[in-house]
Design a protein around this motif. Structure first.
Motif, PDB file in Angstrom:
ATOM      1  N   UNK A 118       3.686 -12.464  -2.970  1.00  0.00           N
ATOM      2  CA  UNK A 118       4.309 -11.674  -3.282  1.00  0.00           C
ATOM      3  C   UNK A 118       5.301 -10.435  -2.928  1.00  0.00           C
ATOM      4  N   UNK A 119       6.109 -10.365  -3.377  1.00  0.00           N
ATOM      5  CA  UNK A 119       7.009  -8.605  -3.549  1.00  0.00           C
ATOM      6  C   UNK A 119       6.564  -7.505  -3.425  1.00  0.00           C
ATOM      7  N   UNK A 120       5.699  -7.065  -2.613  1.00  0.00           N
ATOM      8  CA  UNK A 120       4.829  -6.234  -3.350  1.00  0.00           C
ATOM      9  C   UNK A 120       5.126  -4.477  -2.323  1.00  0.00           C
ATOM     10  N   UNK A 175      -8.666  -3.225  -0.647  1.00  0.00           N
ATOM     11  CA  UNK A 175      -9.530  -3.573  -1.362  1.00  0.00           C
ATOM     12  C   UNK A 175      -9.465  -5.102  -2.302  1.00  0.00           C
ATOM     13  N   UNK A 176      -9.300  -5.753  -0.906  1.00  0.00           N
ATOM     14  CA  UNK A 176      -8.641  -6.900  -1.733  1.00  0.00           C
ATOM     15  C   UNK A 176      -7.780  -7.170  -2.151  1.00  0.00           C
ATOM     16  N   UNK A 177      -6.876  -6.642  -2.575  1.00  0.00           N
ATOM     17  CA  UNK A 177      -5.320  -6.343  -3.256  1.00  0.00           C
ATOM     18  C   UNK A 177      -4.500  -6.042  -1.854  1.00  0.00           C
ATOM     19  N   UNK A 178      -3.488  -7.096  -2.571  1.00  0.00           N
ATOM     20  CA  UNK A 178      -2.429  -7.285  -1.289  1.00  0.00           C
ATOM     21  C   UNK A 178      -1.447  -5.570  -1.868  1.00  0.00           C
ATOM     22  N   UNK A 179      -1.711  -5.319  -1.530  1.00  0.00           N
ATOM     23  CA  UNK A 179      -0.658  -3.756  -1.449  1.00  0.00           C
ATOM     24  C   UNK A 179       0.741  -4.067  -0.792  1.00  0.00           C
ATOM     25  N   UNK A 180       0.586  -4.004  -0.185  1.00  0.00           N
ATOM     26  CA  UNK A 180       2.452  -4.140   0.409  1.00  0.00           C
ATOM     27  C   UNK A 180       2.439  -6.118   1.702  1.00  0.00           C
ATOM     28  N   UNK A 181       3.448  -6.274   1.318  1.00  0.00           N
ATOM     29  CA  UNK A 181       4.042  -7.396   1.970  1.00  0.00           C
ATOM     30  C   UNK A 181       5.921  -7.512   2.873  1.00  0.00           C
ATOM     31  N   UNK A 182       5.312  -8.108   3.984  1.00  0.00           N
ATOM     32  CA  UNK A 182       7.103  -7.660   4.972  1.00  0.00           C
ATOM     33  C   UNK A 182       8.097  -8.949   3.618  1.00  0.00           C
ATOM     34  N   UNK A 183       9.221  -7.868   3.265  1.00  0.00           N
ATOM     35  CA  UNK A 183       9.947  -8.815   3.005  1.00  0.00           C
ATOM     36  C   UNK A 183      10.175 -10.914   2.914  1.00  0.00           C
TER      37      UNK A 183
END
Length: 625
Positions: free
Chosen positions: A603-605, A586-594
């Motif tokens: 962002x760390x997510x 939905x256009x929101x970052x829900x996970x990022x690989x550290x």
């Protein structure tokens, strides 16, 4: 702005305007800017009905949770402004968000994220052997008030521990817990529990005429063993309720883990207490991924017709993050490893890889819920679903005879209540023949298929069916994706296991090799583009949202996954090594690989545990937890 860009911008404006995205404020203001632009990559759009003909774009612009522009770097960057987040992919690949069509995220969450509880449902409990199990129950009872429930689970999965359910009785449980209702199950889904007299009293007081699935001995006395309807009725009508707040914490963690694996939508069966938890997260705006759920309300009822009559044709109802896609009878049978799959063949008692076959707990052909109304209300539920405008999803199938019985019922009810426009489903594809596919196609059905049933090899489903039907037939009928695709039936892929990598699933679909490297039914291979569609575009139809997800096109929800490897060119045998770097829902970052997040200033997510339990297909990997 160039004319070519203006045309794409205008199309995007019209599409999004028609969907109510432009209420007259920010979106129509001069100098409108995208929220995010992802550029300089390979965007696998899945925008063509033909998996071999989709567009590979360079960039995508996102606005207000939806996709605004898909095209060249220049076209997408035209939408950027001072406040736009820009991600330079440096040639990396982006795919549509993975749509997982059969998981059990609510029970995975309880099993893996309940603090200090392990697999126990209400009390700490570790299975070792019968004597020790009874001693633990006695100790738990000492800390309970009379009448308080004791609910424990012997282990994960469907296989009961050898010895416990074959020689433990109601009297054994009564002796160690005479003043408390006791429910000992095979996992958090309360599969085939054993209960004591106090628990039976509650059930029989409410249902004095008995209930489907209440096992009795030759004298008509309840044995304490519950199946199907009786087991679920015991759980949902008599167990102490779970804390919705506690469930929400666990469910959110499990969804964060799903996002880290590249999943943006997960389909799951949904009991009532879990439904309240997900509703709470949805209301708070805290859903890491979308959840399409199959309601168990009718399954948990001794009168499924009443429930489905009261709530006709609910598919698609809900929000953008949480919606209902069908109802289910849960299990048409059990699994082949326990000789529980309903098959036309006869289970031998001796099989070196399947020691539980010697118990013959279900008889020589497994357990067939659709063929015996004393066991289950499943047949009534299927017929009621057809009559009252529902569809069946999330429905477990193990053996060929279970599929035969289901298709027989659907062909009959279709004459009275046409279902060909509702996409009824068969889940797992453990053993599906050409005849099954042909019959399902005539009924407008689909299949949700688990590559893990090939992955298990000689000790898994494909090995079990090779004993029953022969190795050639097993390789040809366990997860036969080529057969389905060639028939025009668009199958989906599923993991059906906590931590089983979707990319490993796609590799298995392409190679047809098990964990030991053995090839099974190479004629049932599909290519990697078809495997991608089975986990994205085709899967969007299973979850009733093909207009919203499954492809990367203007106007659709902005669900995307950035990968660390090129899905189109990586060798077939390396597909399992692919990792998500960023998951957007939905256009929101829900996970990022550290590490990637640090290098890109993102962002760390999301999920931050070390996923040592994930099944990735690597020699040193564990097989889940």
């Amino acid at each position: 702005m160039k004319m070519g860009v203006m045309k794409k911008w205008t199309v995007g404006m019209l599409l999004l305007g028609a969907m109510g995205l432009f209420p007259g404020s920010r979106a129509l203001a001069a100098g409108m800017e995208a929220d995010m632009v992802i550029y300089n990559g390979k965007i696998l759009t899945a925008d063509s009905p033909d998996p071999n003909g989709f567009t590979v774009a360079q960039a995508v612009a996102l606005y207000d949770g939806k996709i605004l522009v898909v095209g060249t770097n220049e076209e997408a960057l035209e939408m950027a402004g001072p406040g736009t987040r820009k991600i330079d992919l440096a040639g990396r690949t982006v795919i549509p968000g993975i749509v997982e069509t059969h998981q059990h995220i609510q029970s995975y969450a309880i099993r893996h994220y309940r603090p200090g509880r392990g697999i126990g449902i209400t009390d700490d409990f570790k299975w070792t052997n019968k004597a020790d199990a009874l001693a633990q129950i006695r100790t738990i009872a000492m800390g309970k008030k009379p009448g308080e429930w004791i609910v424990v689970a012997t282990g994960s999965g469907s296989a009961p521990p050898p010895g416990f359910f074959s020689d433990t009785t109601v009297a054994d449980l009564d002796q160690v817990a005479p003043n408390n209702p006791v429910n000992v199950s095979n996992g958090v889904d309360n599969s085939m529990p054993l209960v004591n007299s106090k628990a039976l009293e509650l059930l029989l007081k409410r249902y004095p005429q008995g209930i489907a699935g209440l096992e009795r001995d030759e004298n008509g006395k309840p044995t304490g063993r519950l199946l199907s309807t009786a087991a679920r009725t015991m759980r949902y009508e008599f167990w102490p309720p779970e804390s919705v707040e506690e469930l929400a914490v666990m469910h959110k963690k499990e969804m964060e883990e799903a996002a880290a694996m590249g999943m943006t939508t997960v389909s799951t069966r949904m009991p009532n207490e879990s439904m309240r938890s997900f509703h709470l997260l949805d209301q708070r705006g805290e859903m890491p991924v979308r959840v399409a759920y199959t309601s168990q309300l009718a399954t948990e009822s001794a009168d499924p017709e009443m429930i489905l009559r009261r709530y006709p044709g609910m598919m698609g109802n809900g929000t953008d993050w949480f919606w209902v896609i069908g109802t289910t009878a849960i299990n048409a049978d059990h699994v082949p490893s326990t000789a529980g799959a309903c098959v036309t063949a006869t289970y031998p008692r001796e099989a070196i890889n399947f020691p539980l076959w010697r118990f013959q707990m279900y008889g020589p052909h497994g357990i067939c819920y659709l063929g015996d109304e004393k066991l289950s209300t499943a047949r009534r539920l299927v017929e009621a679903a057809a009559q009252f405008g529902w569809r069946i999803t999330g429905y477990h199938f193990g053996g060929d005879q279970a599929a035969n019985q289901y298709l027989d019922i659907l062909e009959e009810v279709n004459k009275k209540y046409p279902i060909t426009d509702r996409l009824f489903a068969i889940d797992h594809c453990r053993y599906i023949t050409q005849e099954h596919v042909d019959r399902a196609k005539r009924l407008g059905m689909t299949f949700s298929c688990g590559p893990k049933y090939v992955w298990g090899g000689e000790k898994g489903d494909v090995g079990a069916f090779s004993i029953l039907f022969g190795e050639e037939a097993s390789g040809d009928s366990v997860v036969p994706l080529r057969r389905m695709v060639d028939a025009g039936v668009k199958p989906t892929l599923q993991s059906d296991q906590h931590g089983f990598s979707a990319f490993l699933g796609m590799e298995i679909a392409v190679l047809r090799k098990d964990k030991d490297g053995k090839l099974w039914g190479p004629q049932q291979r599909i290519n990697r583009r078809e495997a991608l569609y089975a986990y994205t575009r085709w899967a969007s139809e299973y979850v009733w949202k093909e207009k919203n997800i499954g492809t990367i096109e203007p106007g659709k929800w902005a669900d995307l996954v950035v990968l660390d490897r090129d899905f189109l060119t990586i060798p077939d045998e390396d597909i399992h090594n692919i990792d998500p770097l960023v998951t957007i829902v939905g256009g929101q970052i829900k996970y990022t690989e550290p590490n990637y997040a640090r290098s890109m200033g993102l962002p760390q997510v999301g999920f931050r545990e070390n996923p040592t339990w994930w099944v990735r297909g690597r020699p040193t990997d564990p097989q889940g937890r």
